[in-house]
Write a protein that holds these residues in place. Sequence first.
Motif, short mmCIF file in Angstrom:
data_model
loop_
_atom_site.label_atom_id
_atom_site.label_comp_id
_atom_site.label_asym_id
_atom_site.label_seq_id
_atom_site.Cartn_x
_atom_site.Cartn_y
_atom_site.Cartn_z
N GLU A 128 -36.26 14.94 31.03
CA GLU A 128 -37.08 15.39 29.90
C GLU A 128 -36.43 15.01 28.58
N ASP A 129 -35.10 15.10 28.54
CA ASP A 129 -34.38 14.74 27.32
C ASP A 129 -34.38 13.23 27.10
N ARG A 130 -34.34 12.47 28.19
CA ARG A 130 -34.46 11.01 28.06
C ARG A 130 -35.82 10.67 27.45
N ASP A 131 -36.87 11.38 27.90
CA ASP A 131 -38.20 11.17 27.32
C ASP A 131 -38.21 11.51 25.83
N LEU A 132 -37.52 12.59 25.45
CA LEU A 132 -37.41 12.95 24.03
C LEU A 132 -36.76 11.82 23.24
N LEU A 133 -35.69 11.25 23.78
CA LEU A 133 -35.00 10.16 23.09
C LEU A 133 -35.90 8.93 22.97
N ILE A 134 -36.68 8.67 24.00
CA ILE A 134 -37.62 7.54 23.94
C ILE A 134 -38.65 7.79 22.83
N ARG A 135 -39.21 9.01 22.79
CA ARG A 135 -40.20 9.32 21.75
C ARG A 135 -39.59 9.25 20.36
N ALA A 136 -38.36 9.73 20.21
CA ALA A 136 -37.70 9.68 18.90
C ALA A 136 -37.46 8.23 18.48
N ALA A 137 -37.02 7.38 19.40
CA ALA A 137 -36.80 5.97 19.09
C ALA A 137 -38.12 5.28 18.75
#
Length: 191
Positions: A163-172
């Motif tokens: 879920e946090d990897r997805d957050l990082l993808i969305r932030a990038a």
Amino acid sequence: MNQDEYFSVHAGLTINVEPLPEHFELPDDPTFIREIPPLFRVASECSELEHNAEKALQQESKSMNRTLLDYLAAQNHKMNLLLSFVLAQQDDPAFRQITQTFGASQLTYLSQQPMTAGSQVRLKLFLENPPAAVYCYASVQNCQPAGDDTFEVTLHYSRLQEEDRDLLIRAALHIQQKLLRQRAMQRNDNQ
């Protein structure tokens, strides 16, 4: 998807990098999940709920009242401001660094101290959009002199929730979209 396939963006995120002892053993997944501070879990869940609500609102926005949509956006903005403020309290100045680049597999930052390749760190990333914070572990992949008594350190995530990897993808992606809009505006201004 292989972790090395994620792209990175040039952006200055506030992070906390806590070096760990030389023979530190990473916790297994269940222990890691239990170790994540509750505020980080709440922030991750809030961000996921907001993302899902945004998708639903985009689909229904044509049939909804504009005043209601504006009200919901204002309420969401207030909640995000509050969440950002509370998350900022988790930032420890003793471990604070600013990223040069970040992505869903690794990040780079400039450090005053050299780090040994392969060493482990406890890492906190504070995201602005979506407003959230990520708690994870990373290993030093590379440490190169960068001049002026600084070192460019590359950290590769070694324990990170999906879920946090997805957050990082969305932030990038958010930062990438912002940069693309700025470039388009500059092109229009130059014409």
